[in-house]
Write a protein that holds these residues in place. Sequence first.
Motif, mmCIF file in Angstrom:
data_model
loop_
_atom_site.group_PDB
_atom_site.id
_atom_site.type_symbol
_atom_site.label_atom_id
_atom_site.label_comp_id
_atom_site.label_asym_id
_atom_site.label_seq_id
_atom_site.Cartn_x
_atom_site.Cartn_y
_atom_site.Cartn_z
ATOM 1 N N SER A 23 0.829 -1.208 0.000
ATOM 2 C CA SER A 23 0.000 0.000 0.000
ATOM 3 C C SER A 23 0.863 1.256 0.000
ATOM 4 C CB SER A 23 -0.926 -0.001 1.213
ATOM 5 O OG SER A 23 -1.912 -1.002 1.119
ATOM 6 N N LEU A 24 1.922 1.260 0.779
ATOM 7 C CA LEU A 24 2.840 2.391 0.821
ATOM 8 C C LEU A 24 3.346 2.731 -0.582
ATOM 9 C CD1 LEU A 24 4.772 4.249 2.698
ATOM 10 C CD2 LEU A 24 6.423 2.429 2.332
ATOM 11 N N CYS A 25 3.701 1.708 -1.338
ATOM 12 C CA CYS A 25 4.272 1.914 -2.669
ATOM 13 C C CYS A 25 3.218 1.984 -3.765
ATOM 14 C CB CYS A 25 5.243 0.782 -2.989
ATOM 15 S SG CYS A 25 6.617 0.660 -1.814
ATOM 16 N N GLY A 26 1.968 1.645 -3.438
ATOM 17 C CA GLY A 26 0.923 1.652 -4.449
ATOM 18 C C GLY A 26 1.124 0.569 -5.488
ATOM 19 N N SER A 27 1.726 -0.543 -5.077
ATOM 20 C CA SER A 27 2.050 -1.630 -6.000
ATOM 21 C C SER A 27 1.312 -2.895 -5.573
ATOM 22 C CB SER A 27 3.559 -1.903 -6.004
ATOM 23 O OG SER A 27 4.291 -0.721 -6.245
ATOM 24 N N SER A 28 1.365 -3.894 -6.437
ATOM 25 C CA SER A 28 0.750 -5.167 -6.082
ATOM 26 C C SER A 28 1.602 -5.865 -5.020
ATOM 27 C CB SER A 28 0.641 -6.067 -7.313
ATOM 28 O OG SER A 28 1.932 -6.511 -7.714
ATOM 29 N N ARG A 29 0.992 -6.799 -4.339
ATOM 30 C CA ARG A 29 1.714 -7.536 -3.302
ATOM 31 C C ARG A 29 2.864 -8.331 -3.917
ATOM 32 N NH1 ARG A 29 1.787 -12.226 -0.151
ATOM 33 N NH2 ARG A 29 1.731 -11.853 2.106
ATOM 34 N N MET A 30 2.617 -8.957 -5.046
ATOM 35 C CA MET A 30 3.650 -9.774 -5.675
ATOM 36 C C MET A 30 4.833 -8.910 -6.119
ATOM 37 S SD MET A 30 3.268 -12.388 -8.902
ATOM 38 C CE MET A 30 2.002 -13.291 -8.011
#
Length: 824
Positions: free
Chosen positions: A451-458
């Motif tokens: 969430s911090l990076c706004g990226s997917s978990r993978m």
Amino acid sequence: MDLRFGLLGPLLVERDGVELTIRSATHRVMLASLLLQANHTVPTNVLMEHVWGGPTHVRTRNALQQSVVRLRRVLGEDSIRSVPGGYMVDVAEDALDLLQFKAWVRQAKDAKDAHIASALLTRALELWRGEPLSDVPSETLRRGTVVALIEQRLAAEKLRSELTVVPRQLPSSISQFVGRSEQLRELDAMLTSSDGTMVISALGGTPGIGKTALAVHWAHRVADRFPDGQLYVNLRGFDPSGAPKTPEEAIRGFLDAFKVPRERIPHSADQQAALYRELMAGKRVLLILDNARDADQVLPLLPAGSGCSVVVTSRDTLTELTEKHSARRLVLDVLGEEDAAALLARHLGRERVDVEPDALAELIDRCARLPLALTIAAATAAHSSFALSGLSEELRDEQARLDALDTGDPLTDVRTVFSWSYQQLSPPAARVFRLLGEHRGPDISLNAAASLCGSSRMETAALIDELVRSALLSQTAPGRYAFHDLLRVYALGLPDEGRHAATHRVLDHYLHSAYAAESLFNPNRFFIELKPAEEGVRPEEFTDADHARAWFAIERPVLTAAVTHAADVRADTQAWQLSWAVASFLDRSGYWQDWARIQPDVTAAAERLGDLDAQARSALIACHAYARLGSFPKARIHAASALDAYQRLNDLELEAGAHSTLGWLYEQEDRFDAALVHSNKAAQLYRATGNKQGEAKALNAMGWDHAQLGCYEESIICCEQAVELFKETNDHFYHASTLDSIGFARHKLGEHELAIAMFREALELRGTMNDLLNSSTILTHLGDALRATGDIAAARDAWQHALDNLVSLGHPDAAGVKARLEDS
């Protein structure tokens, strides 16, 4: 006449508290035989076999009858009953140690709570005074009996050892640890010295020198010498992301490590510290107090007695500990040349470092022989095919660049390595590294990092793995990661335009995750409305209340840090709403110090918003937090503030909640007349809004207030109305509390049988909740009512159950219940 007997050791007989001496060997054998079968018939031929060990005939039977007569003269004429076929001794459970032992063991096996079971087993084992029947001269009787009793004791000891909580908090040891043999010998010597505290400090206060690595490595080597456990806490004395951990926070963490039930944890910090010292008394526990800022942070954590050993690491010399508290100081310098080379060889392989000795020496020099810098350089080099000479040249160029910005800071060499390793990262991993610097709290989960990076978990997992391989981030537990504080400082100093958005995303992650957890943890609460989460935020998902509770427990220090972080960056809505979302968990889990600590930030955030609803809700939360710590005047100020705000908003339902809170506050101070006024007003307002749950709670409060004021008929009327409403809302917890109130009032009116029925129904409702404290209150009331009917045995049984619960919780109410048992 009060007779008490003991078989778990030499034969013991007490009459009215005075020990009787049974001089006759025949009488001792006879009495022991009867007591081993207490409350059951012992056939005449069995008694004769135990006493004389020979054939039975008329003369022997006559001798047995005469012995019984003489023993009755010693014990009392009613002590031994003649029954068809033999004799019998009637003994209450608490009047014979063997019966009491078996009862407590049986209760321990049935107990749902490990602490209660362990406490019961401890009490049972304390009844043993030595070898059973050791002064009873009958091989016939002792044969098999003694062995069987000892096997029961050993089984109880085994069960207690299985239930005993042994904390194992040590972080994983570093597999690449090298050198420090002299320091390890000094630490070993501490174990045989009279004092048990060692302070590991760095030469000149230099961070990154390996204090934690040494302490943890040594702790794993000697862990088997501390059978009662190992405790570890990072005191975060120099953590740039927030304030150092307080002694109160550390102590609460230790209580959690021992799995102390919430009900047993006192409200005040001083009482929690006392409980901590009590838990540590007589134990052999190793404490690692890592990264301490000063002696004031350490002193409250030092256990008394000689059984425990403590290792403190700090950049400070902690002179007060060494000069005034007999601690020994162990000063670390940078690694020697050989150890530094060995560390690099562990990472890179002996063949690679032996090929280029000059380049190896330069690489060691560029890292200033600091273990942290060497580890990061080695991790970066391990993923490169360049020769060591090329890597040393890159470090030389990077140091030249930083030298132009040099301010004389001795950590320039470390930052040279940081900068060089950072530049080897892929651009996406470098971005994750920069953004992680913004995160507050001791560590971060993979989901929060995504969430911090706004990226997917993978995608985030792959980038974090790159940081871990480069030794720029540490994995503290599966799926959780943390910075060394020097690396966090370095990350924060790197420019990134996305920091602001990242901060709001991670705050939204915690807010929406905590809100979802709260909806399962406390589903009957009046919920607030949240704005949709920022794009890229992926909140946690929970399957049930247990899953939510477990998440709260893990993330607690991060969540409280996030509240303060939100207030600091003026994300005021997130600050007060996150405080709202974590309030139930902090309250029910007993983290009242943490709860109160964040309230000033929350109050300031709500005031900056100028939102009356936010101010009122925050004020009510602050009120409860301060009340839990006994700060009732401060709590009332916040409750009155909330009431004023809701009246200005003309929100009747929330105004009713504020009145309920004020009523509860006055009850805590035994001001039941004032409490009744607010409870009555709350009931009226809830009724007007159609909130049956709120109305029922307010009616129950009114009933209790009436009862405390001696108005028992009015109490029953209010509580019976509440019961009908709780049946509609299916709230078993408060339904049981209300039945207890009715039982209390009926008992005071002399309607004891009706009271007993109410208490038993309340206990049945509470039976599945594992609510030890409130169940103990009901059991105490039940015992009082039973005593009033003359059923002393049943009363004692209820009080004993209540006492067992309260003792296991360490609750002060245990004294009152114990007095009831002693007086009955």
